[in-house]
Design a protein around this motif. Sequence first.
Motif, PDB file in Angstrom:
ATOM      1  N   HIS A 121       0.843  -1.182   0.000  1.00  0.00           N
ATOM      2  CA  HIS A 121       0.000   0.000   0.000  1.00  0.00           C
ATOM      3  C   HIS A 121       0.889   1.247   0.000  1.00  0.00           C
ATOM      4  O   HIS A 121       1.845   1.321   0.756  1.00  0.00           O
ATOM      5  N   CYS A 128      -2.536   7.290   5.038  1.00  0.00           N
ATOM      6  CA  CYS A 128      -3.247   6.147   5.609  1.00  0.00           C
ATOM      7  C   CYS A 128      -2.480   5.509   6.756  1.00  0.00           C
ATOM      8  O   CYS A 128      -3.096   4.925   7.666  1.00  0.00           O
ATOM      9  N   PHE A 188     -10.829  -1.236   6.766  1.00  0.00           N
ATOM     10  CA  PHE A 188     -11.118  -0.649   5.453  1.00  0.00           C
ATOM     11  C   PHE A 188     -10.279  -1.291   4.351  1.00  0.00           C
ATOM     12  O   PHE A 188     -10.802  -1.695   3.311  1.00  0.00           O
ATOM     13  N   HIS A 189      -8.970  -1.391   4.551  1.00  0.00           N
ATOM     14  CA  HIS A 189      -8.094  -2.014   3.556  1.00  0.00           C
ATOM     15  C   HIS A 189      -7.972  -3.514   3.820  1.00  0.00           C
ATOM     16  O   HIS A 189      -8.166  -3.981   4.944  1.00  0.00           O
ATOM     17  N   ASP A 217      -8.599  -4.201  -3.072  1.00  0.00           N
ATOM     18  CA  ASP A 217      -7.729  -3.480  -2.143  1.00  0.00           C
ATOM     19  C   ASP A 217      -8.452  -3.084  -0.862  1.00  0.00           C
ATOM     20  O   ASP A 217      -7.815  -2.897   0.177  1.00  0.00           O
ATOM     21  N   THR A 218      -9.780  -2.909  -0.928  1.00  0.00           N
ATOM     22  CA  THR A 218     -10.536  -2.431   0.221  1.00  0.00           C
ATOM     23  C   THR A 218     -11.813  -3.254   0.404  1.00  0.00           C
ATOM     24  O   THR A 218     -12.180  -4.054  -0.451  1.00  0.00           O
ATOM     25  N   LYS A 221      -1.681  -3.344   3.089  1.00  0.00           N
ATOM     26  CA  LYS A 221      -2.462  -2.339   3.803  1.00  0.00           C
ATOM     27  C   LYS A 221      -1.567  -1.709   4.862  1.00  0.00           C
ATOM     28  O   LYS A 221      -0.507  -2.271   5.193  1.00  0.00           O
TER      29      LYS A 221
END
Length: 338
Positions: free
Chosen positions: A161, A166, A192-193, A203-204, A268
């Motif tokens: 990521h 983030c 979330f990720h 990815d999410t 992530k």
Amino acid sequence: MNRFSYARPSDIAEAVREVGADPSARFIAGGTNLVDLMKYNVERPTRLIDITRLPLDRIEKADGGGLRVGALVPNADLAYDAQVSKRYPLLADALLAGASPQLRNMASTGGNLLQRTRCLYFYDTATPCNKREPGSGCSAIKGVNRINAILGTSDKCIATHPSDMCVGLAALGAKVHVAGPDGERVIPFADFHRLPGDQPERDTNLGERELIVAVELPNEDFSTNYSYLKLRDRLSYAFALVSVAAALRLEGGTIKEARIALGGVAHKPWRDTSAEDALRGQRPEEAVFKKAADHILRDAKGFGHNDFKIDLARRAIVRALSQAAAGTPQTQTDKRIQ
């Protein structure tokens, strides 16, 4: 770049309807990642839904005492906002460590969360990539993988990521507010990720027709003992090889609360709450921080070119926690490591 149609809705409900009408539609705001992916032919949306007219560009007090950041707030505005700089300097530093001033002026809060993970092979459409074409294989595992992940990998994908923002949000324990056909919901940032598992193309955990409307920062004080440390190949405009967001709350010479999140090491932002729990009640000393780093990296695995990241991450964790404990955060103006 392929042909696409374009819509510019005036409210959230209309935006959700527009994106739901076409399975290949994508929301677009600043476009700092999506447009690049379209140019590389990695993303091929048939319709773009421009959300820049939506009323999502404000930073406001949240009901719980924290801050609610609209999805369209530019990264630059968020980094320099007086409330954010005072109450959440860790987030401000993470933002200023990322990209370039020009990109920070364009990139949005919501868009930053949706950056696609980084891998040389993901961007090269001439090579197999499970993220682009599920089932085609992962070229990075036995290929050039210097920038790839060392934690949370699978045999399907070892991408990382890319976001600095983030990592800061993960350490702070933010929440993501989203809207979709079934109304609004709140997603804890940790959920979330996704890790790649058997579905690296995802990815999410955002639903296909859901729109990020805001990010909520909690009402917690980590404004004194914190640091955001980013290690990269060059000091300007480069993604992290390893980054660390570290925050401590000290009381009576011991650690009352700890937050540690890593970037550049996984699919992530990587946060290990068990390592944070183990720091409670401990003295803020190098030996204690080394144990925490060893715990966080206990399952780390290199793939050849990126083996160096394991030791780099270990030393970065210790350095960032030491900076946080001393109240001397890594400066983002003079980016040489302190």
